[in-house]
Design a protein around this motif. Structure first.
Motif, PDB file in Angstrom:
ATOM      1  N   LYS A   2       0.828  -1.210   0.000  1.00  0.00           N
ATOM      2  CA  LYS A   2       0.000   0.000   0.000  1.00  0.00           C
ATOM      3  C   LYS A   2       0.861   1.257   0.000  1.00  0.00           C
ATOM      4  O   LYS A   2       0.528   2.255  -0.644  1.00  0.00           O
ATOM      5  N   ILE A   5       2.154   1.817  -3.582  1.00  0.00           N
ATOM      6  CA  ILE A   5       1.090   2.308  -4.466  1.00  0.00           C
ATOM      7  C   ILE A   5       0.781   3.774  -4.174  1.00  0.00           C
ATOM      8  O   ILE A   5       0.609   4.594  -5.086  1.00  0.00           O
ATOM      9  N   SER A   6       0.728   4.118  -2.884  1.00  0.00           N
ATOM     10  CA  SER A   6       0.463   5.509  -2.503  1.00  0.00           C
ATOM     11  C   SER A   6       1.554   6.434  -3.017  1.00  0.00           C
ATOM     12  O   SER A   6       1.273   7.535  -3.517  1.00  0.00           O
ATOM     13  N   ASN A   9       1.205   6.981  -6.817  1.00  0.00           N
ATOM     14  CA  ASN A   9       0.115   7.924  -7.109  1.00  0.00           C
ATOM     15  C   ASN A   9       0.519   9.358  -6.804  1.00  0.00           C
ATOM     16  O   ASN A   9       0.228  10.286  -7.566  1.00  0.00           O
ATOM     17  N   SER A  20       4.610   2.055 -12.909  1.00  0.00           N
ATOM     18  CA  SER A  20       3.819   0.838 -12.691  1.00  0.00           C
ATOM     19  C   SER A  20       4.583  -0.080 -11.758  1.00  0.00           C
ATOM     20  O   SER A  20       5.815  -0.038 -11.699  1.00  0.00           O
ATOM     21  N   LEU A  21       3.850  -0.928 -11.054  1.00  0.00           N
ATOM     22  CA  LEU A  21       4.435  -1.856 -10.086  1.00  0.00           C
ATOM     23  C   LEU A  21       4.293  -3.290 -10.578  1.00  0.00           C
ATOM     24  O   LEU A  21       3.194  -3.707 -10.977  1.00  0.00           O
ATOM     25  N   TYR A  30       0.064  -3.143 -10.188  1.00  0.00           N
ATOM     26  CA  TYR A  30      -0.625  -1.851 -10.104  1.00  0.00           C
ATOM     27  C   TYR A  30       0.031  -0.891 -11.094  1.00  0.00           C
ATOM     28  O   TYR A  30       1.228  -0.991 -11.368  1.00  0.00           O
ATOM     29  N   ALA A  32      -0.093   3.445 -12.123  1.00  0.00           N
ATOM     30  CA  ALA A  32      -0.630   4.787 -11.920  1.00  0.00           C
ATOM     31  C   ALA A  32      -1.178   5.359 -13.212  1.00  0.00           C
ATOM     32  O   ALA A  32      -1.861   6.385 -13.201  1.00  0.00           O
TER      33      ALA A  32
END
Length: 351
Positions: A2, A5-6, A9, A20-21, A30, A32
């Motif tokens: 998390k 990802i945060s 973003n 990208s992850l 994930y 963005a």
């Protein structure tokens, strides 16, 4: 995850940097942006302080307790590298790396990733000074995290005290299985992996893929062994998607050719392709038949039995392949050439 990802973003909203992850196996976790930033993991030696740049993309290797991940940022210039370094500091990918109270599994996960410096490796070397490494290197990839939990418990029940089980990410386990005993019952890591796959399917009834990276015989070989199974997984799924067990030894030729310039690959491909060979390469039924035939040592009876088809049906398909490509797969040399054609076709398409 998390936190990662945060951070992706936040960076996109403030700087418009696209990122990208991905998992260590190249699976998108994930992004963005849409479409995602493309991913093609560079070789381990190209990483410098967790960052590598290649083909218009900057890669950041992120170590977490849950596994190893890669952030792909669009661009491969100085600015992109600076953003990767900044992102590394924001998410703290190295914050958990060298704690003294790390378990053996956690130390192995970092060593297998291949991202530690020589100084950092030496810090862990003492922990394994009494270990005589002679272990089969296997990666086991499940479809879900729940399946991985079941699999890890199963492996712990059958593992020898000299074996190691390492969680690399949410779906991937590494199993280092002690080998080289005088009474060792398996001839190779692939033979062991094949039997392990059948046992897991029978006992747990879960979907998984096993890749073997050969035998690790020293502490120094740990860091490169995981890269081998990642490579094997990637090209195994491309060339033989229906298979469940892959061996690095079967893909060494691909490893060599993957560094060859594309124009030269096309030249090789065109020189080998005859008649309507491209139609055969695009036919799933014929390609599956060819793969099974070669996997069963060019034995017609064994192949037809394993494919549950009539012997005459198999012969018809082999004749059709020969008619369209000029290659008789019953002849070893032609079978090798056909396999090379398949490899070149995959590399040229860049899939």
């Amino acid at each position: 995850m998390k936190k990662i990802i945060s951070a992706l973003n936040d960076i996109y909203q403030k700087t418009d940097v696209e990122s990208s992850l991905y998992s260590a196996f190249g699976e998108l976790l994930y992004s963005a942006v849409t479409p995602a930033v493309p991913f093609a993991l560079p070789a381990a030696e190209k990483f410098d302080e967790n960052v590598a740049q290649e083909n218009g993309v900057t890669y950041l290797c992120v170590h977490r307790m849950t596994g190893i991940y890669y952030v792909a940022l669009k661009g491969d210039g100085r600015e992109s590298r600076n953003y990767a370094v900044m992102l590394d500091a924001v998410i703290g990918s190295g914050e958990e790396r060298l704690r003294d109270d790390f378990s053996t599994e956690e130390k192995l996960r970092l060593l297998l990733s291949g991202e530690l410096s020589s100084v950092q490796k030496n810090m862990f070397r003492a922990h394994f000074s009494d270990v005589k490494f002679c272990h089969y290197m296997l990666s086991l990839v499940t479809r879900t995290r729940e399946m991985q939990s079941e699999l890890k418990h199963f492996l712990s029940m059958i593992a020898d005290k000299r074996d190691y089980i390492v969680t690399m990410d949410e779906r991937t386990l590494v199993y280092l299985r002690a080998a080289c005993d005088d009474n060792e019952e398996y001839h190779s890591s692939y033979e062991f992996a094949s039997i392990l796959y059948e046992n897991v399917k029978e006992e747990l009834r879960i979907d998984l893929t096993i890749c073997t990276g050969g035998t690790i015989r020293s502490f120094q070989e740990l860091s490169g062994s995981y890269e081998k199974v990642i490579f094997t997984y990637k090209f195994g799924k491309l060339l033989s998607p229906a298979a469940n067990v892959y061996s690095y030894n079967d893909y060494i030729l691909i490893r060599i050719l993957s560094d060859t310039p594309k124009p030269l690959l096309i030249k090789y491909f065109d020189s080998l392709l005859e008649k309507n060979g491209s139609e055969v390469l695009a036919d799933p039924e014929l390609m599956n038949t060819a793969e099974e035939f070669m996997k069963n040592s060019l034995n017609i009876s064994e192949t037809s039995r394993n494919m549950y088809i009539h012997r005459n049906t198999l012969i018809y398909r082999l004749d059709k392949i020969e008619k369209e490509t000029g290659l008789n797969l019953r002849v070893f040399g032609d079978a090798v050439t056909f396999n090379l054609l398949q490899i070149l076709n995959t590399l040229i398409k860049g899939e």
